[in-house]
Design an enzyme around this catalytic site. Structure first.
Site, mmCIF file in Angstrom:
data_model
loop_
_atom_site.group_PDB
_atom_site.id
_atom_site.type_symbol
_atom_site.label_atom_id
_atom_site.label_comp_id
_atom_site.label_asym_id
_atom_site.label_seq_id
_atom_site.Cartn_x
_atom_site.Cartn_y
_atom_site.Cartn_z
ATOM 1 N N HIS A 301 23.324 -56.011 57.832
ATOM 2 C CA HIS A 301 22.135 -56.432 57.040
ATOM 3 C C HIS A 301 23.056 -54.916 56.018
ATOM 4 C CE1 HIS A 301 19.777 -53.157 58.866
ATOM 5 N NE2 HIS A 301 19.522 -53.406 59.989
ATOM 6 N N ASP A 313 23.015 -48.582 61.816
ATOM 7 C CA ASP A 313 21.875 -49.598 61.489
ATOM 8 C C ASP A 313 21.718 -49.863 59.718
ATOM 9 O OD1 ASP A 313 20.195 -51.697 61.697
ATOM 10 O OD2 ASP A 313 18.053 -49.805 62.379
ATOM 11 N N GLU A 347 15.805 -55.851 54.959
ATOM 12 C CA GLU A 347 15.554 -56.312 56.490
ATOM 13 C C GLU A 347 15.009 -54.885 56.936
ATOM 14 O OE1 GLU A 347 16.497 -56.019 60.824
ATOM 15 O OE2 GLU A 347 16.296 -54.678 59.410
ATOM 16 N N ASP A 375 23.661 -56.705 64.715
ATOM 17 C CA ASP A 375 22.428 -55.974 64.862
ATOM 18 C C ASP A 375 21.689 -54.805 65.536
ATOM 19 O OD1 ASP A 375 20.512 -54.421 62.714
ATOM 20 O OD2 ASP A 375 19.849 -56.266 62.925
#
Length: 486
Positions: A301, A313, A347, A375
């Protein structure tokens, strides 16, 4: 007890077809619970020989990425992106500018079918926030409001605090909760076990009459870094403000309370919600040379939280996904089936981009042979986690044997409801799914904090993750038999 905990999180966390985004995004279903009895593989010898025949191609990809022309390139691409945009929070112009930038990058790498697909959502935005210990001494604590939390009343809340180490202690002291700010000082056991305090902590505190709650950040380690993340409400329980504090402050408050000190805290949070916002999933392909209508999807994402810079992240996961296609394209390796990279949006606020992608492509899911997502960090790769049929598990294990040059041969069985974050929307509907398995024991040190920066990323580890991602996806997309049919 663990199953009951997970069930509680699922019930409270969402009004959707699957488990909470936080449960999936960080595999809230604990790893040990996902593992089942190992399968005795009796794979067809012809399939074994076919997979073994890919060893020269896999070595070519691995060497090109870890030693050759592509060494360090994905790190450079990611660093340029992260340094340019920083955090890419859903609902901000910065995220949309980052998506536009990526469209240009994908096209410049001569990938196929580069485009975006619209996503509509309601955004939560952080406003002014602070928490000050008034008694027994004046002390300003660092906080991060938790996503979806309501604001305090305009003037804030001043109330006595009650510190508890667990939900069980909260229940035991329920007659003391009314009118107080509950402070959770829960010990970190694992993210899967401990994140329930963030997911439903406000619900449980309010159920006993609390006016607000503060959470010891869900992490095993802290350098005075609070961690944000999504929290949830129950429509049948009064909603109260909820914010995260540091491990250090939670422990200090507990020590003070155990000495008999009366704790008084002033809390101020002013958050807002905007409805009907728009963003976009980003898509690029390497069109298949024979079976172009069949898809192997790689993804991560592009959005991030509003704190930190989203390097880990999930900038890195998104970048090894699209760059896998770029590497294969430049090496002249075009598989039989189409490789599709999707850089998800929104996300962090609840897998919203992925949910809308599935709705848009629902009729075509039978042509998706495998969906992959990174992820959980891009530290030293160990192998792959996989959820699918037992025969497909055996195929995955055979493919992983080809990754011995980077020691990424480990296989781990996953659960179709916990194999990844965004891909769970598809794995829950029967599409096989795989996630990057890496040495991410420090992932939750940085997760959802201001410390998520490029400094977390190691160029050599990122190269190895890219090599595994590109080689594995290529082999699956090029097999004679559709992977979904194993």
């Amino acid at each position: 007890m663990k199953f009951i905990t997970l069930l509680i999180v699922v019930i409270y966390a969402c009004n959707c077809l699957c488990v909470t985004d936080e449960a999936i995004a960080t595999n809230e279903i604990p790893r040990d619970e996902q593992r089942q009895k190992s399968v005795e593989c009796r794979i067809d010898e012809e399939v074994k020989r076919e997979i073994l025949g890919y060893k020269p191609v896999v070595d070519k990809i691995v060497n090109a990425v870890t030693k050759g022309d592509f060494k360090g390139k994905v790190y450079d691409e990611l660093a340029a992106f992260v340094d340019k945009f920083g955090s890419r929070y859903s609902g901000t112009k910065n995220l949309e500018d980052a998506i536009d930038y990526m469209q240009s990058v994908l096209k410049n790498h001569n990938l196929d079918n580069v485009h975006t697909e619209p996503v509509t959502f309601d955004g939560w935005f952080r406003g002014e926030e602070y928490a000050t210990l008034i008694k027994p001494r004046l002390y300003e604590m660092k906080i991060l409001g938790l996503g979806n939390s309501i604001s305090t009343p305009g003037s804030g809340i001043v109330a006595e605090a009650l510190v508890v180490n667990s939900f069980e202690e909260l229940v035991a002291k329920s007659d003391q909760v009314k009118g107080k700010i509950v402070v959770y000082n829960e010990a970190f056991k694992s993210y899967g076990e401990t994140v329930k305090y963030r997911s439903i902590g406000a619900i449980e505190a309010a159920r006993h009459g609390a006016v607000a709650a503060l959470l010891r950040s869900v992490t095993p380690y802290s350098l005075y870094t609070p961690h944000t993340g999504m929290m949830h409400y129950d429509p049948n329980v009064t909603r109260i403000p909820f914010a995260a504090i540091t491990i250090e402050d939670a422990q200090m408050l507990r020590r003070m309370s155990e000495r008999g000190s009366r704790l008084e805290i002033e809390l101020k949070m002013s958050n807002s919600v905007e409805q009907g916002l728009k963003s976009r999933n980003s898509v690029a392909e390497l069109a298949g040379r024979k079976l172009a209508d069949r898809v192997v999807l790689v993804s991560g994402h592009l959005d991030s939280w509003d704190v930190g810079q989203g390097a880990m992240d999930d900038g890195a996961g998104a970048f090894i996904s699209w760059y896998s296609l770029a590497v294969l394209n430049k090496l002249g390796l075009r598989p039989k089936r189409t490789l599709r990279a999707v850089l998800w949006t929104v996300e962090e606020l609840g897998l919203i981009g992925a949910k809308q992608y599935v709705k848009r492509h629902y009729k075509d899911l039978d042509k998706f042979d495998l969906v992959m997502e990174s992820d959980e960090g891009t530290f030293t790769p160990l192998g792959m986690e996989f959820a699918g049929s037992e025969n497909a598990e055996c195929v995955v294990q055979e493919i992983l044997k080809l990754m011995d040059s980077i020691n990424a041969t480990k296989f781990q069985r996953g659960n179709k409801m916990g194999i990844g974050s965004d891909i769970v929307e598809m794995t829950s509907l029967g599409v096989p799914g795989a996630s990057l398995l890496n040495q991410n024991d420090k992932y939750f040190y940085y997760h959802h904090t201001n410390a998520d920066t490029m400094t977390v990323e190691d160029p050599d580890s990122l190269d190895k993750c890219l090599a595994l991602w590109a080689a594995f996806s290529y082999v699956v997309a090029d097999l004679n038999k559709n992977f979904k049919d194993f």
